[in-house]
Scaffold this active site. Structure first.
Site, mmCIF file in Angstrom:
data_model
loop_
_atom_site.group_PDB
_atom_site.id
_atom_site.type_symbol
_atom_site.label_atom_id
_atom_site.label_comp_id
_atom_site.label_asym_id
_atom_site.label_seq_id
_atom_site.Cartn_x
_atom_site.Cartn_y
_atom_site.Cartn_z
ATOM 1 N N ASN A 168 -24.983 -22.826 7.242
ATOM 2 C CA ASN A 168 -24.201 -22.183 8.303
ATOM 3 C C ASN A 168 -23.721 -23.150 9.386
ATOM 4 O O ASN A 168 -22.905 -22.779 10.226
ATOM 5 C CB ASN A 168 -24.987 -21.030 8.935
ATOM 6 N N ASP A 188 -31.300 -13.244 9.447
ATOM 7 C CA ASP A 188 -31.363 -13.946 8.157
ATOM 8 C C ASP A 188 -32.805 -14.202 7.699
ATOM 9 O O ASP A 188 -33.014 -14.704 6.599
ATOM 10 C CB ASP A 188 -30.593 -15.273 8.223
ATOM 11 N N ARG A 190 -25.860 -19.202 -3.562
ATOM 12 C CA ARG A 190 -24.893 -19.370 -2.479
ATOM 13 C C ARG A 190 -25.493 -20.160 -1.322
ATOM 14 O O ARG A 190 -24.780 -20.852 -0.606
ATOM 15 C CB ARG A 190 -24.459 -17.997 -1.938
#
Ligand code: UD1
Length: 420
Positions: free
Chosen positions: A23, A307, A399
């Site tokens: 991120n 998260d 991912r």
């Protein structure tokens, strides 16, 4: 399609090196659209989302070389300004090219990301902010068509909600705008901080870095001279491995971390009875004599990260008592609950609050990954469940986790990647 087969019940031991933060790397790579030079980046994580964004930049006309975790990228040849549906639909974070493309070229067309497994996830706040900066925005044929013929101009933006990629998009747009942009109620995540620092070192005047009010003075469309970038460590990957240590009640060390980024996570692990020791950019978690239940409410940084919610929900299954986990950021981020129940977990879900009754006897099962972090919760449960677990649809895991089964196996887990 690949799946993971986990033989549960093993203790873990040893150290694991944490990769660069996905991120953080995503907005940093998008920000190279603002560069006049070839940019070199180190500590790039080897995950599918990064390859997807690089593929998008290549379609736009950028050239890059990626060797392990080292990236060299040159966006001087970017000539297309269209972020196509086929890429954006596989990764919502592709929206990060909107701000930089618009500020550099004065127009762009970015496919509108659809809904996703964890919630509706609109981008209205990104669009409103860019309109305030002088952009004309229409939605046509599923695309955001943004135009600012004479360039963007500074504006006073107050976000109704704290948005991470929204803040990043506006910062990148503001970097090349005319005048000063102030962002009130800005996201304070370490990934936003690194983006600001990188742009500052590229010559952009930025104040309030790391606070909820950021001011950016733009370069009036003059491209920026980037310095080399070393991506910060992935605090969510680190937190996930700490949970792997905790759920198997083992001693393990995560290396190459920035301890302060994990404060909220470590506090919760300590409250659950796990001692932790931090030194030299590493954190060691120790087994607990008794695992206590926990109360968690997700929030923006520096609060407890959404998260990490799924991983702690899995961990709460081992606690002696009732844990309460409240999800405040995403309306549908409990898809892992019904899958965890396939292991024998007892979880009651009401609205955005999960009540977890522990300690649960978990037995290996076939389970389906539904989103990135939900998948890691299923792997964690599989590590502690009795017998064999198969986690299907692990493209979600790929991912965002670099070499997950390799890293866990090096710690003593037994995980095989197999084909359906
Ligand atoms: C980022 C992270 C993701 C993390 C999330 C929250 C990246 C690539 N992804 O996602 O891993 O889970 O932050 O920490 O960094 N919202 C709106 N309108 C908008 C934008 C957001 O209503 O225009 C809402 C969202 O639906 C959500 C909340 O604001 O309820 C926070 O979302 P946001 O911070 O934007 O998440 P992302 O940036 O997409």
């Amino acid at each position: 399609m690949d799946y993971l087969e986990i033989e549960g019940g093993r203790k873990l031991k040893g150290s694991v090196k944490i990769s660069g933060a996905k991120n953080a790397a995503l907005p940093l790579i998008a920000s190279t659209i603002l560069a006049k030079n070839r940019v070199s980046m180190t500590n790039i994580p080897n995950v599918a989302d990064i390859r997807t964004l690089l593929q998008l930049l290549k379609i736009l006309g950028a050239q890059f070389e990626l060797n392990n975790s080292d990236l060299n990228i040159d966006t001087s040849g970017v000539s297309s300004t269209t972020a196509i549906y086929d890429i954006v639909r596989t990764m919502r974070a592709s929206i990060l090219v909107l701000g930089p493309l618009l500020s550099r070229f004065g127009h762009c067309e970015v496919s509108l990301p659809g809904g996703c497994a964890i919630g509706q996830r609109p981008i209205d706040l990104h669009l409103k902010a860019l309109e305030q900066m002088g952009a004309n925005i229409e939605i046509k044929n599923g695309y955001v068509i943004a135009k600012a013929k004479n360039g963007l101009r500074g504006a006073h933006i107050i976000f109704d909600k704290i948005t991470v990629t929204g803040t990043e998009n506006v910062i990148m747009a503001a970097a090349l705008a005319k005048g000063k942009t102030t962002i009130v109620n800005a996201a304070k995540e370490p990934e936003v901080v690194q983006l600001c620092e990188v742009l500052k070192s590229a010559g952009v005047e930025i104040e309030g870095i790391g606070s909820d009010e950021i001011a950016v003075v733009g370069s009036e469309r003059e491209l920026l001279e980037f310095k080399p970038v070393d991506v910060i460590p992935d605090r969510i990957e680190a937190g996930t491995y700490l949970c792997a240590g905790a759920i198997t009640n083992s001693e393990i060390t995560v290396e190459n971390v920035i301890e302060s980024h994990l404060d909220a996570v470590i506090t919760k692990l300590n409250q659950m009875g796990f001692e932790t020791e931090t030194k030299n950019r590493s954190i060691t978690i120790k087994p607990a004599a008794k695992i206590y239940p926990v109360e968690i409410v997700t929030s923006e940084y520096p609060g407890f990260p959404t998260d990490m919610q799924a991983q702690f929900l899995a961990l709460a299954l081992k606690a002696e008592g009732t844990s309460i986990i409240e999800e405040r950021l995403f309306e549908n981020r409990f898809m892992h609950v019904s899958e965890l129940m396939r292991f024998g977990a007892v979880i009651h879900l009401k609205g955005n609050i999960a009540t977890v009754n522990g300690p649960a006897k978990l037995y290996g099962a076939d389970v389906m990954a539904t989103d990135l972090r939900a998948s890691s919760a299923l792997v964690l449960a599989g590590l502690t469940a009795k017998g064999k677990t198969k986690v299907h649809r692990i493209y979600h895991l790929d991912r965002g986790y670099s070499k997950l089964e390799e890293k866990l196996n090096a710690l003593g887990a037994s995980i095989k990647r197999l084909k359906e």
